[in-house]
Design an enzyme around this catalytic site. Sequence first.
Site, PDB file in Angstrom:
ATOM      1  N   GLY A  42       0.810  -1.226   0.000  1.00 35.60           N
ATOM      2  CA  GLY A  42       0.000   0.000   0.000  1.00 35.60           C
ATOM      3  C   GLY A  42       0.837   1.266   0.000  1.00 35.60           C
ATOM      4  N   CYS A  43       0.200   2.391  -0.338  1.00 36.05           N
ATOM      5  CA  CYS A  43       0.892   3.691  -0.328  1.00 36.05           C
ATOM      6  C   CYS A  43       0.595   4.460   0.950  1.00 36.05           C
ATOM      7  CB  CYS A  43       0.447   4.545  -1.517  1.00 36.05           C
ATOM      8  SG  CYS A  43       1.042   3.901  -3.065  1.00 36.05           S
ATOM      9  N   ILE A  44      -0.167   3.866   1.831  1.00 38.03           N
ATOM     10  CA  ILE A  44      -0.617   4.590   3.026  1.00 38.03           C
ATOM     11  C   ILE A  44      -0.036   3.963   4.288  1.00 38.03           C
ATOM     12  CG2 ILE A  44      -2.676   4.825   4.464  1.00 38.03           C
ATOM     13  CD1 ILE A  44      -2.387   7.058   2.603  1.00 38.03           C
TER      14      ILE A  44
END
Lengths: 170, 105
Positions: B103-105
């Site tokens: 994920g990018c979060i």
Amino acid sequence: MSEYEPVKKVSLVCAKGGLEEVYPSLIMANGARMEGIEASIFFTFFGLNAIVKKTHENLKVATVGNAALNLAMPMLKMPITMPFPTLLGAIPGVSNFATWLMKREMEKLDVPPVGEFLEMMSDAGVELYACKMTVDMYGLTIDDFVPQVNGIMTVGEFYEKSAGAQIIFT
Amino acid sequence: MATREIAGFTVEVDSDGYMTDYKSWNNEIAEAFAKEQGIDELTDRHNIVIEFMRKEFEENGTGPSIRKLNKQSGVSTKELYQLFPGGPAKKAALIAGILKPQGCI
């Protein structure tokens, strides 16, 4: 392994205040911290909307004059090539609907709402600054901003603060 | 697929050095990975994060986002960055013996 020097510090400039215009800055700054990169965001012009207490939870997706809304079409089960007629976008409630749709999709990806995102980023060590000139232009003071904002800076201070950083304008 | 020696065990790793089989992980491997990352000792707080990450990975096939870690493991974002300085999700995943989070979060 890369033969290049890794990025060590980034300074983002967030100059626009639409929901789809603010999220990239937040995601990139937070993502930088996740990689151990120093990060700060300088909010200027309409970007200030993202850190003003009274407005940051109510950012909207513009549905008038937004030529990239075709990207939202697959969410409505329509082809991605279909343009969104700007006249439809002017009908009351359409912008709210587009905003709701985007927030729903972001939540599915575990992207927090702006307020919670600012708290998370601040805890992660992202520094948030408001641009002095636009703060003066809109007649705001530091008390108008969410508590995570580190301060108000001039452009000169922004560049000083950005020494050694990659500057990214979103 | 590459293999490497760590803490006297031979484990399979991907090109970024993350273990490809989380089941062959153990506490000694975790300690050794942590030392390589500049973390001298794994405390109970580290272990809460590591266990949470392994559980998430087992259930979902990927490590959790920082947001999920914060909300569900009881370790705050601030503390997470203190426990794993310089990239909490990535470092914790490495030490926990799971693949790098996607994920990018």
